[in-house]
Design an enzyme around this catalytic site. Sequence first.
Site, mmCIF file in Angstrom:
data_model
loop_
_atom_site.group_PDB
_atom_site.id
_atom_site.type_symbol
_atom_site.label_atom_id
_atom_site.label_comp_id
_atom_site.label_asym_id
_atom_site.label_seq_id
_atom_site.Cartn_x
_atom_site.Cartn_y
_atom_site.Cartn_z
ATOM 1 N N ARG A 115 23.105 60.471 33.181
ATOM 2 C CA ARG A 115 22.091 61.413 33.663
ATOM 3 C C ARG A 115 21.264 60.766 33.148
ATOM 4 O O ARG A 115 20.939 60.885 32.294
ATOM 5 C CB ARG A 115 22.570 63.243 33.735
ATOM 6 C CG ARG A 115 23.891 63.736 33.729
ATOM 7 C CD ARG A 115 23.849 65.135 33.001
ATOM 8 N NE ARG A 115 24.439 65.083 32.126
ATOM 9 C CZ ARG A 115 24.462 66.278 30.811
ATOM 10 N NH1 ARG A 115 24.520 68.061 31.584
ATOM 11 N NH2 ARG A 115 25.111 66.136 29.808
ATOM 12 N N ASP B 33 27.958 59.451 30.279
ATOM 13 C CA ASP B 33 27.039 60.784 30.818
ATOM 14 C C ASP B 33 25.844 59.984 31.149
ATOM 15 O O ASP B 33 25.232 58.929 30.573
ATOM 16 C CB ASP B 33 26.142 61.073 29.456
ATOM 17 C CG ASP B 33 25.573 62.631 29.978
ATOM 18 O OD1 ASP B 33 25.206 62.882 30.879
ATOM 19 O OD2 ASP B 33 25.220 63.096 29.204
#
Length: 205
Positions: free
Chosen positions: A128, A126
């Site tokens: 983000r 991930d």
Amino acid sequence: MSIKYVATSKLPTPWGVFAMHGFEDSETGKEHVALTFGDLSGDAPVLGRIHSECLTGDALFSLRCDCGFQLQTAMQRIAETGRGFILYLRQEGRGIGLLNKIRAYELQDKGANTVEANEQLGFAADMRKYDMIAPMLAHLGISRVKLMTNNPRKVNAMKDVGMDVVERVPLQVGKNRYNEAYLKTKSDKLGHMMSEEHFKAQHQD
């Protein structure tokens, strides 16, 4: 902070008329959007969601993920509640971008799970970041939230920028035979909070 407010317009939807607020990140060039519904002033916590862009799920109706289902359900719940917000962040493919997401899908078609596919492409599971939410929430005047999410990272992101997260509201929708393994991987490998009953739910065709 490099985030600046640009403009606001009306956004008619099947669930009612939202306000659409545009923001620009001068460092990355990315354009983020906040959707709001109703009067957000006052001390009462505001129902909301952080939603990362998913072209395939949000716009192309993909059944490979639950993103489009989550976005529509969040908008419906907000309209039914009478007030709320969605921060729509331009972080396609958990931050790896659209074309890399398609590359990851190709690897998944060959047997990799969603985490393994990212890692085989040289990315973290991930990628983000959520630092842009602070100025967006400040502009909207929001300080207390009921956050619709299954992702503990989003709860922590809210708390990290000083938000009072009074409740996490589960958002378990859209399970079908194409995304069952994906959802299981998000739960097992990424720590998403999903009930066992969700995985036992009847398949959608």
